[in-house]
Design a protein around this motif. Structure first.
Motif, short mmCIF file in Angstrom:
data_model
loop_
_atom_site.label_atom_id
_atom_site.label_comp_id
_atom_site.label_asym_id
_atom_site.label_seq_id
_atom_site.Cartn_x
_atom_site.Cartn_y
_atom_site.Cartn_z
N THR A 1 0.82 -1.21 0.00
CA THR A 1 0.00 0.00 0.00
C THR A 1 0.86 1.26 0.00
O THR A 1 1.97 1.27 0.52
CB THR A 1 -0.92 0.02 1.23
OG1 THR A 1 -0.12 -0.07 2.41
CG2 THR A 1 -1.89 -1.15 1.20
N MET A 2 0.30 2.32 -0.58
CA MET A 2 0.98 3.61 -0.63
C MET A 2 -0.01 4.71 -0.30
O MET A 2 -1.19 4.61 -0.64
CB MET A 2 1.56 3.88 -2.03
CG MET A 2 2.86 3.20 -2.33
SD MET A 2 3.58 3.82 -3.87
CE MET A 2 5.05 2.80 -3.95
N PRO A 3 0.44 5.79 0.35
CA PRO A 3 -0.45 6.90 0.67
C PRO A 3 -0.88 7.64 -0.59
O PRO A 3 -0.34 7.43 -1.68
CB PRO A 3 0.38 7.79 1.59
CG PRO A 3 1.80 7.45 1.25
CD PRO A 3 1.80 6.00 0.89
N LYS A 4 -1.81 8.56 -0.42
CA LYS A 4 -2.41 9.28 -1.55
C LYS A 4 -1.41 10.19 -2.25
O LYS A 4 -0.62 10.88 -1.61
CB LYS A 4 -3.61 10.08 -1.07
CG LYS A 4 -4.35 10.84 -2.16
CD LYS A 4 -5.61 11.48 -1.65
CE LYS A 4 -5.32 12.67 -0.77
NZ LYS A 4 -6.54 13.42 -0.43
N MET B 1 -7.64 -3.29 -2.97
CA MET B 1 -8.37 -3.48 -4.22
C MET B 1 -7.56 -3.01 -5.42
O MET B 1 -7.67 -3.57 -6.52
CB MET B 1 -9.71 -2.75 -4.17
CG MET B 1 -10.82 -3.54 -3.51
SD MET B 1 -11.05 -5.23 -4.17
CE MET B 1 -11.46 -4.89 -5.88
N THR B 2 -6.72 -1.98 -5.24
CA THR B 2 -5.81 -1.58 -6.31
C THR B 2 -4.86 -2.71 -6.64
O THR B 2 -4.58 -2.99 -7.81
CB THR B 2 -5.00 -0.34 -5.89
OG1 THR B 2 -5.89 0.73 -5.57
CG2 THR B 2 -4.08 0.11 -7.01
N ILE C 1 -8.40 3.81 -13.39
CA ILE C 1 -9.54 3.38 -12.56
C ILE C 1 -9.03 2.61 -11.35
O ILE C 1 -9.48 2.82 -10.23
CB ILE C 1 -10.50 2.50 -13.39
CG1 ILE C 1 -11.16 3.33 -14.49
CG2 ILE C 1 -11.55 1.85 -12.50
CD1 ILE C 1 -11.99 2.51 -15.46
N SER C 2 -8.06 1.74 -11.58
CA SER C 2 -7.54 0.92 -10.50
C SER C 2 -6.85 1.73 -9.42
O SER C 2 -7.05 1.50 -8.22
CB SER C 2 -6.56 -0.11 -11.08
OG SER C 2 -5.86 -0.78 -10.06
N TYR C 3 -6.03 2.71 -9.82
CA TYR C 3 -5.23 3.48 -8.87
C TYR C 3 -5.98 4.65 -8.24
O TYR C 3 -5.47 5.30 -7.33
CB TYR C 3 -3.97 4.01 -9.55
CG TYR C 3 -2.88 2.98 -9.73
CD1 TYR C 3 -2.07 2.60 -8.67
CD2 TYR C 3 -2.66 2.37 -10.97
CE1 TYR C 3 -1.07 1.65 -8.83
CE2 TYR C 3 -1.67 1.42 -11.14
CZ TYR C 3 -0.87 1.07 -10.07
OH TYR C 3 0.11 0.13 -10.23
N GLY D 1 -16.73 -2.19 -14.27
CA GLY D 1 -18.07 -2.06 -13.69
C GLY D 1 -18.17 -2.80 -12.36
O GLY D 1 -18.69 -2.25 -11.37
N ALA D 2 -17.67 -4.03 -12.31
CA ALA D 2 -17.70 -4.80 -11.06
C ALA D 2 -16.83 -4.14 -10.00
O ALA D 2 -17.21 -4.07 -8.82
CB ALA D 2 -17.23 -6.23 -11.32
N PHE D 3 -15.67 -3.65 -10.41
CA PHE D 3 -14.76 -2.96 -9.49
C PHE D 3 -15.44 -1.71 -8.91
O PHE D 3 -15.35 -1.44 -7.71
CB PHE D 3 -13.49 -2.57 -10.25
CG PHE D 3 -12.47 -1.83 -9.44
CD1 PHE D 3 -11.65 -2.50 -8.55
CD2 PHE D 3 -12.30 -0.47 -9.60
CE1 PHE D 3 -10.69 -1.81 -7.81
CE2 PHE D 3 -11.35 0.23 -8.87
CZ PHE D 3 -10.54 -0.44 -7.97
N GLY D 4 -16.15 -0.97 -9.77
CA GLY D 4 -16.86 0.22 -9.31
C GLY D 4 -17.92 -0.12 -8.28
O GLY D 4 -18.11 0.61 -7.29
N ILE D 5 -18.64 -1.24 -8.47
CA ILE D 5 -19.68 -1.65 -7.52
C ILE D 5 -19.06 -2.09 -6.19
O ILE D 5 -19.60 -1.81 -5.11
CB ILE D 5 -20.55 -2.75 -8.13
CG1 ILE D 5 -21.45 -2.13 -9.23
CG2 ILE D 5 -21.40 -3.44 -7.08
CD1 ILE D 5 -22.29 -3.14 -9.99
N ILE D 6 -17.92 -2.76 -6.25
CA ILE D 6 -17.22 -3.13 -5.01
C ILE D 6 -16.80 -1.87 -4.24
O ILE D 6 -17.00 -1.77 -3.02
CB ILE D 6 -15.99 -4.01 -5.31
CG1 ILE D 6 -16.44 -5.38 -5.84
CG2 ILE D 6 -15.12 -4.18 -4.07
CD1 ILE D 6 -15.31 -6.25 -6.36
#
Length: 494
Positions: free
Chosen positions: A54-57, A76-77, A124-126, A256-261
């Motif tokens: 993990t990394m900070p913003k 999730m990323t 989208i992922s990051y 789309g599935a990632f967005g719903i999660i």
């Protein structure tokens, strides 16, 4: 590792792809080397970032108050970004042979958008908040439209128009959710496991928030092909197979599935949603889509349309896990998100190889084909068995976790979801193994000389297929470590 490498991973394929039609390549091979190099470097940067944890913003653009375009790495990323980064180099390699007969200009435009889609999907992922994710989510629609419309045939134009209408309509509903989340959260909707809504606001207007969640769920559900917004997906099969593989397995539908999660677990929060009427509604839509997609797949004779309806069904496996709204449900949803990506892209790329080498599109034309294309049909058979949930393969792992989540939840409606999974497994055996049996056991008296010209494709197509099969088997045999990592994400460790 420096956070700014995130920008490199996102921008390199976007800018590198945009330059593809402009660079003076003397030979086609030079262009292919250029594209694969960009893709491999991007994947290497991305995977290196994700392996560091993990990394900070990283804030790139600040607007007003807490609104910003920013990126970070969380659990999730690591899942979605890792999936995209692993698959894309193989997708690009596969596309090189599939597109070899295209006109020079058309091929360059194709690869321009194909490469740019990689960067947008990583965006989208990051994304660290809903605003950033939504921006790249909209960009994903725009960069995939030319890919679906590539052939410029009447069918392609109509399919693209349908895809655009559905996607823009869904984005409008998703935007409603984004606006409400930004207004009623303390941190401009920075993704946080457990949700970000202010308790006082939800206590005062709980029904309003449940309605907004439903609208946003269905909005993101357009790309996840939930019924009744799934009609665009089978029609999009007119696109070249490298595109449909991405649409059905990696980029669009998984976004789309990632967005719903993100919406459910990281924005609204399951503590607020679980046990409400909206949980019953979204779970009902997911369960219906599971059976609907499989039933439609059985009736399709065009191989890509059959696989498209299979995707419709399998995507709602993920959504079913999400709507259970427990840590178990999260684990089941994420496991199927990963497993389905490899199973479905393998089956789609096998179908594309069959169509590319034999020019046959319908299942009743595949008699005896396994003898002429042994590698392709061996890979297709493994993916078919995995999709059916055979133990020892990836599909069994994710389906078992989904069924276990349904039982553990104590939700009576979720028990009916298990019945939907069983019906779907039976129908999957029918629509996938029908293809396998025809290819290996043709009708009596079949004349093999009619397909004498058919053969396996070159290594550019075969290497990705073999890699996907290895991963499908590995996920099935060595699942405990993978599942335990997903559990750590569900528990907020990552």
């Amino acid at each position: 590792m420096n956070q700014y490498w995130i920008l490199a991973a996102i921008l390199l394929p976007i800018l590198g792809g945009a330059l593809t039609p402009l660079l003076p390549f003397k030979k086609r091979n030079h262009m292919l080397i250029y594209l694969e190099t960009i893709t491999v470097i991007t994947s290497a940067i991305s995977l290196n970032l994700l392996l560091h944890g993990t990394m900070p913003k990283l804030e790139v653009v600040h607007f007003v108050k807490d609104l910003s375009i920013s990126f970070k790495i969380d659990g999730m990323t690591m899942i979605f970004g890792g999936l995209v980064s692993v698959l894309w180099p193989f997708c690009m390699l596969y596309a090189f042979e599939y597109m070899e007969h295209e006109r020079k200009k058309a091929e360059r435009i194709f690869f321009m958008f194909y490469s740019m889609t990689f960067g947008v999907t990583l965006g989208i992922s990051y994304a660290s908040n809903m605003l950033t994710m939504y921006m790249f989510y909209e960009m994903l629609t725009l960069v995939t439209v030319p890919l679906i419309m590539h052939s410029l045939s009447r069918e392609a134009i109509l399919a693209t128009r349908k895809y655009l209408y559905y996607s823009l309509g869904g984005a409008a509903f998703a935007m409603m959710g984004m606006v409400f989340l930004i207004v009623y959260s303390d941190n401009a909707c920075e993704f946080t496991m457990g949700g970000v809504l202010r308790t006082a606001a939800t206590d005062y207007r709980s029904n309003m928030f449940l309605i907004i969640y439903l609208l946003a769920f269905m909005g993101f559900g357009v790309k996840a092909a939930i019924w009744p917004m799934s009609g665009w997906l089978p029609d999009a099969g007119v696109a070249p197979t490298p595109v449909t593989g991405l649409l059905h397995a990696v980029a669009v539908v998984k976004a789309g599935a990632f967005g719903i999660i993100r919406l459910t677990y990281y924005c609204f929060g399951t503590e607020f949603l679980r046990g409400t009427w909206v949980q019953n509604v979204v779970m009902g839509f997911s369960m219906f889509t599971i059976v609907y997609g499989c039933a439609k797949a059985v009736s399709q004779m065009h191989i890509k349309r059959r696989l498209a309806y299979s995707t419709v069904s399998n995507l709602s496996y993920i959504l079913f896990g999400v709507t259970i709204m427990t840590p178990f449900g999260f684990v089941g949803a994420v496991c199927h998100m990963i497993c389905h990506a490899f199973m479905k892209i393998c089956s789609f790329f096998c179908a594309g190889a069959i169509m590319h080498k034999s020019e046959k599109k319908f299942i009743n034309e595949l008699d005896g084909m396994a003898k002429r294309m042994p590698i392709v049909f061996a890979c297709f058979t493994v993916s078919a068995l995995a999709l059916a949930g055979v133990p020892g393969l990836a599909g069994f792992v994710s389906k078992w976790n989904l069924a276990e989540a349904a039982v553990e939840s104590g939700n009576v409606q979720a028990y009916f979801g298990i019945a939907c999974l069983l019906i779907s497994a039976l129908l999957t055996v029918i629509y996938m193994m029908t293809v396998v049996f025809r290819a290996y056991f043709p009708r009596k008296g079949f004349d093999y000389s009619t397909i004498e010209y058919v053969k396996d494709p070159s290594w550019k197509m075969c290497v990705p297929l073999i890699f996907f099969v290895i991963v499908i088997v590995a996920l099935g045999l060595f699942s405990p470590r993978f599942v335990s990592f997903v559990w750590e994400i569900a528990e907020g460790i990552y």
